[in-house]
Design an enzyme around this catalytic site. Sequence first.
Site, PDB file in Angstrom:
ATOM      1  N   SER A 155      -9.370   2.093   3.853  1.00 40.83           N
ATOM      2  CA  SER A 155      -8.497   2.756   2.908  1.00 40.83           C
ATOM      3  C   SER A 155      -7.618   1.801   2.107  1.00 40.83           C
ATOM      4  O   SER A 155      -6.928   2.223   1.175  1.00 40.83           O
ATOM      5  CB  SER A 155      -7.601   3.749   3.664  1.00 40.83           C
ATOM      6  OG  SER A 155      -6.760   3.075   4.582  1.00 40.83           O
ATOM      7  N   LYS A 175       0.844  -1.192   0.000  1.00 47.47           N
ATOM      8  CA  LYS A 175       0.000   0.000   0.000  1.00 47.47           C
ATOM      9  C   LYS A 175       0.883   1.246   0.000  1.00 47.47           C
ATOM     10  O   LYS A 175       1.887   1.304   0.718  1.00 47.47           O
ATOM     11  CB  LYS A 175      -0.899  -0.037   1.238  1.00 47.47           C
ATOM     12  CG  LYS A 175      -1.968   1.039   1.316  1.00 47.47           C
ATOM     13  CD  LYS A 175      -2.839   0.794   2.547  1.00 47.47           C
ATOM     14  CE  LYS A 175      -3.864   1.889   2.777  1.00 47.47           C
ATOM     15  NZ  LYS A 175      -4.666   1.636   4.004  1.00 47.47           N
ATOM     16  N   SER A 220      -9.743  -0.281   7.983  1.00 44.05           N
ATOM     17  CA  SER A 220      -9.190  -0.300   6.626  1.00 44.05           C
ATOM     18  C   SER A 220      -8.659  -1.644   6.165  1.00 44.05           C
ATOM     19  O   SER A 220      -8.345  -1.805   4.985  1.00 44.05           O
ATOM     20  CB  SER A 220      -8.080   0.748   6.499  1.00 44.05           C
ATOM     21  OG  SER A 220      -8.596   2.040   6.622  1.00 44.05           O
TER      22      SER A 220
END
Length: 471
Positions: A157, A82, A181
Site C-alpha cells: 500500500s 504516507k 506494503s
Amino acid sequence: MTDRPLWQLSACDIADAIASGEISSREAVVSAVERMRERNGAINAVVDEFGDEAIAEAEAFDGILKRSGPIGPLHGVPVTIKENVDQKGKATPNGVTALKDVIAPADAPVVTNFKKAGAIVIGRTNTPEFSFRATTDNELHGRTYNPWNDWASAGGSSGGAAAAVMSGMGALAHGNDIAGSLRFPPAATGSTSVKPSLGRVPAYNPSAPAERGLLAQLMSVQGVIAREVRDVRLGLRQLVRPDPHDPWMVPVPFDGDPLDGPIKVAFTKNTFEFDLHPAVEKALDTARNALSDAGYDVVEVEPPHVREIAREAGKCLFGEIGALMGNDIQQYGSTIINAIFENYFKFFGIHEGQDLIRALAQRTHFAREWSLFLAEYPLVLTPFLPHPTYKWDRDTEGLEGVIEVLGSAVYGYSMNFLGLPAGNVAANYNDGQPVGVQIVGRRFREDLILDACEAVEQRVGVMAHRLFERG
C-alpha cells in the site's frame, strides 16, 4: 557533489552537503518541490503537497544551521509521509473518501522522529483504500502510476511513497507494512526498503478512534523507502527513537554486535504452487552471486514451514479484519475494494473463535522454529514474488488476479506474521522493469540485512539512476 540536479541526490549526500555548507536547506527543498510540481501530475504519488510551507521551513532551518549547527542527521532533507499516518493539522483519510475530513490532532511518532532529525516534510503520499491492496488506487485520489511504465502497478500500500521517491519528490519516503506494503512497492519500482522488526519503530495514530486488532499490532510496522540502501539506513536510524506512545517498542541499538564471518545465508528458490518466472530466478542468482563474492557463505536450504506460516497468517489476519473492520469496509469502501476483499476471504480463508486463538498460539511455535533457524543462518535470501510486478489493476480481475498479486507473496506476509525484518532490493532489470528479491534477518538485525542489500546493490546498480537517464 555532482552536476546532477539536487532532487536526484541521495539523502546521505544532501544531508552531508547541507551540513558542510555546500548547499542550503532551501536549495534542497526547492529542488524537490519543483520536481514534485513538475512530475506529480503524471504520477499522482503526492496527494497533499505543501511546498510553500516546506520552503519557508527550510529557510528557517538555514538560519538555525548558521547559529547552532544542524538540528539532526537529516537537517534540511526533503521527505514525504504516507497519508495513513497522522501529521498534525493534515487529513488522515487512509485512502477512504468517507474519512477525508479526519484531521490529525498531533503528529504520529514517525513524523515526530523525522522532524527531530531535521527532515522537512514536503507532502503526503497516496495509499489504497484502508491501505489494504498491493496496488495504489482509490476513489478519493485516484491511481498512483509506476514511474517506469504506465501499465505496471506502483505496488501497495506504500505505492505513493515509492513512486514519489523514485520520481525525485523527496529523498526519503515514509511507508508502513502489514503484509508486504514496504516491499511490494520496491519490487514494483526499483526502490529499496527494509520492513523493520516488530517493536523496532514506534507506532501510534492520535486520530484513531480505537486500538487496532491484536494481529494488526503484531504484523504492522513503520519504515522508510528510498532510492539507495544507504539512505534506508540513514532514515531508519532516525525512526527508531523511543516514543512513550508505543508501549511495545523495544529500544534496541540500531547496530548489533559484529558476527563471526563468514555470515551464513540460507538461499531458496522455492515458490511452492506458483511458477518461478525466469526474470525472478535471474534476480535470485544475481543476488546469490553478489553475496558470495562479498564474502557471505550462501547455502541452498529450505527455511522452516514457510507455506504453512503463510496460510496461518492469511487466515488469522483476514479473520481479524472480518471481525473488526468488515462492517466499515462494506459501509465506507468502494465497490472495487469490497469485491477485492471478497476474493481475499475466498483465497486466504478466515480463522474465527477458538481456531483463531489456537492459531495465534501456534504463531509462537513458528517464531521459535525460525529463531532456531536464524541462529545458524543469520540471513535468508528468498523470492518476494514468484514473478515480476503485475499490471496495475490485476487484483480487480477476480480471484485469479488477487492470487497473483497478493496470494503469491508467501514470503511477504509470512514474515509479518513472525515479526521478522525483511528487506527488498532490485537484483535484475527485465523488460523495462526492475525485479526485486527479499533478504530476511534475525529480529532487530536490520543492519545485517542492509549490509547484504548493499552488496546486491553494488552488483546491480542503483535503479533510480537508470530511471533518471530516461528523463
